[in-house]
Enzyme design. Sequence first.
Site, short mmCIF file in Angstrom:
data_model
loop_
_atom_site.label_atom_id
_atom_site.label_comp_id
_atom_site.label_asym_id
_atom_site.label_seq_id
_atom_site.Cartn_x
_atom_site.Cartn_y
_atom_site.Cartn_z
N LEU A 1 117.67 12.70 96.94
CA LEU A 1 116.55 11.91 96.44
C LEU A 1 116.24 10.68 97.29
CD1 LEU A 1 114.64 12.41 94.10
CD2 LEU A 1 116.03 10.90 92.68
N VAL B 1 113.49 11.32 99.77
CA VAL B 1 112.14 11.29 99.21
C VAL B 1 111.72 9.86 98.90
CG1 VAL B 1 110.66 12.17 97.37
CG2 VAL B 1 112.53 13.58 98.23
N GLU B 2 112.65 9.06 98.38
CA GLU B 2 112.33 7.70 97.97
C GLU B 2 112.09 6.76 99.14
OE1 GLU B 2 111.71 5.97 95.33
OE2 GLU B 2 111.94 7.51 93.81
N SER B 3 113.00 6.79 100.11
CA SER B 3 112.98 5.73 101.14
C SER B 3 113.30 6.22 102.53
CB SER B 3 114.01 4.67 100.76
OG SER B 3 115.32 5.24 100.80
N TYR C 1 106.42 14.70 94.50
CA TYR C 1 107.78 14.16 94.50
C TYR C 1 108.84 15.25 94.39
CZ TYR C 1 111.27 10.59 93.17
OH TYR C 1 112.35 9.75 93.10
#
Length: 533
Positions: free
Chosen positions: A135, A138-140, A244
């Site tokens: 994750l 995807v986030e950062s 996402y």
Amino acid sequence: MAIFFEKVMKMKLPLALTLTIFLVGCQTTDTPTAPQEVSTTPKPKVAKPEQTTAPIKPKRIVKLSPEPVEPDLWQVIIEGFELPETQNERIAYYVDWYLKHPDYMRRISKRAEPFLYLIVEEIKKRDMPLELALLPVVESAFDPFAYSHGHASGMWQFLSSTGKRFGLQQDWWYDGRRDVIASTNAALDYLTYLNEMMDGNWLHAIASYNAGEGRVLRAIKKNRKAGKPTDYWNLDLPKETNAYIPKLLALAELIRNNDEYHMPLPEFKNAPVLRTVNTGAQIDLAFAAKLAGMDTEQLLQLNPGFNHWATSPLGPHELLLPLDNAEQFEIALSSVPKSERVKWQRYKIQRGDSLGLIAQKFNTQADVLRKANGIKGNNIRAGKFLLIPSSGPISEAQTAQRNKVAKVQKTTEAKRGKATIHTVKQGDTLWDIAKKYKVNHQDIAKWNGLTKRSTLRLGQQLKVYNQPPIKVTTVNAQLANPMVYIVKSGDSLGAIAQDHNVTVEELKQWNKITNPRSIKPGQPLTINVAEVR
């Protein structure tokens, strides 16, 4: 891509398999013995044969070999995948995107290398799906210094309010949103909470991590009322949230079947490379690096939560260090008294001085000066002396490099002037507010992390500056380090270029973009901040 679409086209209804298990049991029946007649005649005594005791053989102790440890961390992650293996065009799009950007995947892998094992171990402890270890990509893009235009910070992209809600300390010295260990635990706490709220549906929980649980619950309720399916793929969610989970599942697909896709993945051993050490008190970070026998910049990169030259006086008193350096650090630290872990100097108070001005001059806080000098209020007298904590040799260049994204954000805001706080009233729109303050409504949106789809709430406070956003021009070219910007809903290449003082052509070149209209929410863009003019 062709491989993935071939899988999609060949999907068939699963065959129902019925397994009949035959249980074969052994049943034994004891035959009852007929009762014997009881004789009253005494029986002659018979001499018992001499009994000999056979030597007792010692029991054989069988040592069980420990279960072999899987040496490959990627394989451990694959074995812990639990989310439904789905194949559709939304996932296929991002499978293709990742395959077309191998350099991006190499950069992410390099950032993830020191931290991935720690994250995987925390997820395994909680018995959660190991897709969650991906994750942060995807986030950062696995960047602990990532800072979004919506003011989310860190590898797990926490807003300040959400971070505080899940126990992340944020003060002048330290921001737990950037601390890898603290933010990982907070993110897993949040995801656990969301999963329970969503009745164990992980896709709903992960979507809620991005869009907010309220938004997802409303979408579920809307579909249920309309008689529509309520699974993630059928919910009406923001564009960013629609991308996402497909991005996350695309990564899982590539890693699971990498023998077919041949995506460049470095070898990661299933073994720790870092561990946490306790400093016991505030410590100068440059001094800590010296004790650990490592470069100061390397220590700062592993401990991105610290905002300044030392750890916080109030804690946390922990550092994340490579295994060999951790042992050396603990041995060296044991001989250093707590009072000597931060250097001090005497300062003679001048006329016109205040605690705030002195603290600002020496890059510390007024509260630190009060505590160190036994001062209860703000009264100080010219001619008296103060003990001042003295920073070690962490250069301004290193500080700027560590906090490149946050520094750009702060410098931009400083150049806009002092903000006026507007409290949203009934009937307010961004256009009305912009007209009142004689600014552009798009600028208000940027200043407050809003998108075209954002809804103003009664009582919401908005920052309004008396100047339009000013391009940052103070970043030194020698600090060259690409940052990763995550495209938000409503973004355009032109707006992103303007915010970061680069050109659209440069963005296209750095990210191999041919059509400027093709960017999508959630898409990562490389921006060479150090090339800011």
